[in-house]
Design an enzyme around this catalytic site. Structure first.
Site, PDB file in Angstrom:
ATOM      1  N   GLY A  49       0.793  -1.323  -0.276  1.00  0.00           N
ATOM      2  CA  GLY A  49      -0.080   0.475   0.153  1.00  0.00           C
ATOM      3  C   GLY A  49       0.784   1.312  -0.285  1.00  0.00           C
ATOM      4  O   GLY A  49       2.107   1.992  -0.563  1.00  0.00           O
ATOM      5  N   SER A  50       0.244   2.478   0.278  1.00  0.00           N
ATOM      6  CA  SER A  50       0.883   3.352   0.458  1.00  0.00           C
ATOM      7  C   SER A  50       2.160   4.093   0.675  1.00  0.00           C
ATOM      8  O   SER A  50       2.490   4.412   0.027  1.00  0.00           O
ATOM      9  CB  SER A  50      -0.491   4.230   1.623  1.00  0.00           C
ATOM     10  OG  SER A  50      -1.174   4.805   1.560  1.00  0.00           O
ATOM     11  N   ILE A  51       3.371   2.752   0.968  1.00  0.00           N
ATOM     12  CA  ILE A  51       4.313   3.564   1.762  1.00  0.00           C
ATOM     13  C   ILE A  51       5.111   3.732  -0.042  1.00  0.00           C
ATOM     14  O   ILE A  51       6.140   3.717   0.092  1.00  0.00           O
ATOM     15  CB  ILE A  51       4.736   2.483   2.702  1.00  0.00           C
ATOM     16  CG1 ILE A  51       5.326   0.641   2.462  1.00  0.00           C
ATOM     17  CG2 ILE A  51       5.041   2.310   4.447  1.00  0.00           C
ATOM     18  CD1 ILE A  51       5.429  -0.583   2.928  1.00  0.00           C
TER      19      ILE A  51
END
Lengths: 109, 557
Positions: free
Chosen positions: B274-276
């Site tokens: 995800g967002s990392i």
């Protein structure tokens, strides 16, 4: 004595032969004993090494942070230990300047 | 006259014999003297008895501070030579009296056979050894064997691995040590008991490893997560200072390792993180120059690509600058940056960051990332915010370390490595200037964005959250998440990179949501609080703080 010279040579030769045989025998025994002592020493060294590595393993098990933490948790009413905080770390200059400031403040009062 | 003549002939022969004898003795004597004059050369160790050959010895494994993580201990194993056993019935009776766990029928069959050698029981205790010895059965004997012992226990199980009953490494570093030459040494009989081998030193710090593991297990309990992964890398050299994956196993009890739940998720579990991943997309946007920190990006409306629509979790529905896209973790904005970078360049960047290749460390374990075969427009968009591509946590931590350390990437290592060596094996992935901007964004995100709960006084943590929905049948599950927090400290000059991944954390009591900012970030904060002082990271405070703090310290009792 019929041949004094010949007898003397024989005697000297025999003595020399017996002495050298005896010396060689003693030396051989000495060498055997030394070899035995050496292998004994090697065995002791190897045993000591084994013992050292056992102790090191034991020390590592005793020194394991998980074990220490459990011990500290159990006895913390006596030990009163806590993890170090960033606020507790300062260098000498910081402390010296703080001490100077404090002295100045007291002087003003 | 004749007699006299023969007399001199005899005499001459005797003299000759005496001379010959003297010559031979002289030669022997002379040789003895020369031998005595030579300096003695110490023999190379004692002669080994044949029994030493059957067992292989292994080097110790120690951590960076010299704490022993794996070592050999001597144990006795019981064997029989059936040919030399006189009374089988008596032997069976006596042995089963001392060792009731032996199967009597098997034992009788073994001892009655005509074989020369048979193991009866491996690794028996010293007490039992004494008792069997006292039975005095002919044809029964002991061999001292070495057994591997792991004082580090479960803390380091996934790293050191374990060995089989013949002391051959079958997992983790133990296996790598074997394949890097020790196996060959053992085969030719050079690595035997009594020969000291240089210990294998790791970059790992056992204290840090324990602190990370302890905090992860607390987090797992607190947020009821199924699993947790924690990695601490040295940002400059990419040495693995700590790697923990819970649940883990105790290498002293290798049977546990067979349990799938206890696998090493840090290296063999692949996740859509995800967002990392926005870290990498933003970095490539800045590095290619298609965007700058303040470039405005239209995030007013959801982005439609084909039949898919990309929405934001915390939709701002307005124009955002690149730094705001990062701070508010906008999927729309990040997908647009990726589109501006272009599909080919996006793949090239991800490849140089090692995210397309199998993770190669010194450990034999290492998973291949799941990378889409076809790089469609929608793939480029979802990969930009970490969906549609699954990598191991170690992949993400290493790539992030490269983005934040000034732009140098190399595969992470479990052995000590200096910065100079790192420069030789590493390669540049982004420019130092881009890396500096990324550090600013990380700082911003931890001070104003979703990573606020990761802040630790004095250690200037910067980080990025990732709350990813788990892929489920035909789409994404809404209640099962992979939460991660990727952090570096101190963020202005990163020394260490920390990644925490929690598998399916649940909301805490009294909370409705379970986003990464609420569980993974505080876990990182706890870890940094504990490991900062251990790793000699000098805490820094604002000037005013420093003074009041120093006064407090100076006048503390």
């Amino acid at each position: 004595m019929k041949h004094p010279m010949r007898t003397a040579v024989l005697a000297v030769t025999l003595t020399a032969a017996v002495t050298s045989a005896g010396t060689v025998f003693v030396m051989k025994k000495d060498a055997e004993r030394d070899a035995h002592a050496i292998s004994e020493l090697y065995r002791n060294i190897s045993e000591e090494r084994q013992r050292i590595s056992e102790l090191q393993a034991e020390w590592s098990a005793l020194d394991h942070p998980a074990r220490l933490q459990a011990l500290v948790d159990r006895h913390n009413d006596v030990l009163r230990l806590a993890p170090i905080k960033a606020e507790q770390i300062a260098n000498v200059t910081e402390i010296a300047s703080a001490a100077r400031r404090k002295a100045k403040m007291e002087g003003q009062q | 006259m004749r007699k006299r003549h023969s007399d001199t002939g005899t005499r001459g022969r005797i003299l000759l014999a005496i001379l010959a004898c003297l010559g031979i003795f002289g030669l022997i004597g002379g040789r003895l003297v020369t031998l005595g004059m030579e300096t003695a050369i110490a023999a190379d160790g004692p002669a080994f008895s044949p029994s030493d050959d059957i067992q292989a010895s292994r080097p110790d494994i120690i951590d960076r501070n010299g704490e022993v993580l794996a070592t050999d201990l001597a144990t006795a194993s019981l064997f029989a030579e059936p040919r030399n056993i006189i009374d089988v019935d008596e032997a069976v009776e006596l042995l089963s009296g001392v060792l009731p766990e032996l199967n009597v029928a098997d034992l009788r069959a073994d001892l009655a056979s005509d074989r020369g050698f048979v193991w009866l029981k491996r690794e028996i205790s010293a007490l039992l050894r004494e008792r069997v010895h006292d039975l005095g059965i002919p044809g029964i004997g002991f061999l001292t064997e070495t057994r591997r012992f792991y004082p580090g226990g479960p803390s380091v199980g996934h790293i050191v691995g374990h060995v089989d009953v013949d002391n051959a490494g079958i997992a983790g570093l133990e296996r790598s040590i074997d394949s890097s030459g020790l196996g060959a040494l053992q085969a030719v009989g050079l690595a035997r008991k009594g020969r000291s081998m240089a210990p294998v030193r790791l970059a790992l710090d056992l204290r840090v490893q324990h602190a990370v593991r302890d905090e992860l297990s607390r987090a797992m309990e607190r947020y009821q997560a199924k699993a947790a992964v924690g990695i601490v890398l040295n940002a400059k050299t990419l040495e693995v200072v700590s790697m923990s994956s819970l649940p883990d196993y105790d290498p002293n009890n290798p049977a546990q390792a067979l349990d799938d739940k206890r696998m090493n998720r840090a290296l063999t579990g692949v996740y859509e993180l995800g967002s990392i991943f926005k870290t990498f997309t933003t970095a490539m946007g800045l590095d290619t120059g298609v965007v700058d920190i303040n470039t405005p990006i239209d995030a007013r409306y959801p982005l439609s690509i084909g039949r898919f629509t990309i929405k934001d979790f915390h939709a701002k529905s307005r124009w955002l600058t690149v730094s705001e896209v990062f701070k508010y973790s906008s999927n729309i904005g990040t997908a647009k940056i990726a589109r501006a970078v272009g599909k080919q360049r996006q793949q090239d960047y991800l490849k140089t960051l090692g995210l397309f290749d199998r993770m190669r460390t010194e450990l034999p374990e290492g998973a291949m990332p799941l990378v889409p075969d076809r790089w469609a427009d929608i793939t480029a968009a979802t990969v930009s915010y970490g969906h549609g591509i699954a990598v191991t946590p170690m992949h993400a931590a290493a790539a992030a370390a490269a983005v934040l350390n000034g732009g140098i990437y190399a595969a992470p290592t479990f052995y000590p490595r200096t910065e100079a060596e790192m420069l030789q094996v590493g390669h540049r992935v982004i420019s130092p200037e881009t890396s500096r901007k990324m550090r600013d964004l990380y700082y911003l995100n931890a001070h104003e964005g979703s990573g606020r709960q990761a802040r630790v006084p004095g250690y200037n943590v910067g980080g990025k959250t990732g709350t990813a929905e788990k892929a489920a049948k035909g789409g994404y599950s809404t209640d099962k998440r992979i939460n991660s927090f990727l952090a570096a400290f101190p963020i202005d000059e990163p020394q260490y990179v920390t990644l925490v991944v929690l598998d399916e954390p649940q909301p805490e009591k009294g909370q409705t949501a379970a986003t990464a900012g609420m569980n993974a970030a505080p876990t990182v904060a706890n870890i940094v609080t504990r490991i900062g002082p251990m790793l000699d990271v000098k805490p820094r405070f604002d000037d005013g703080d420093a003074v009041s703090r120093a006064i407090e310290i100076a006048y503390q009792e």
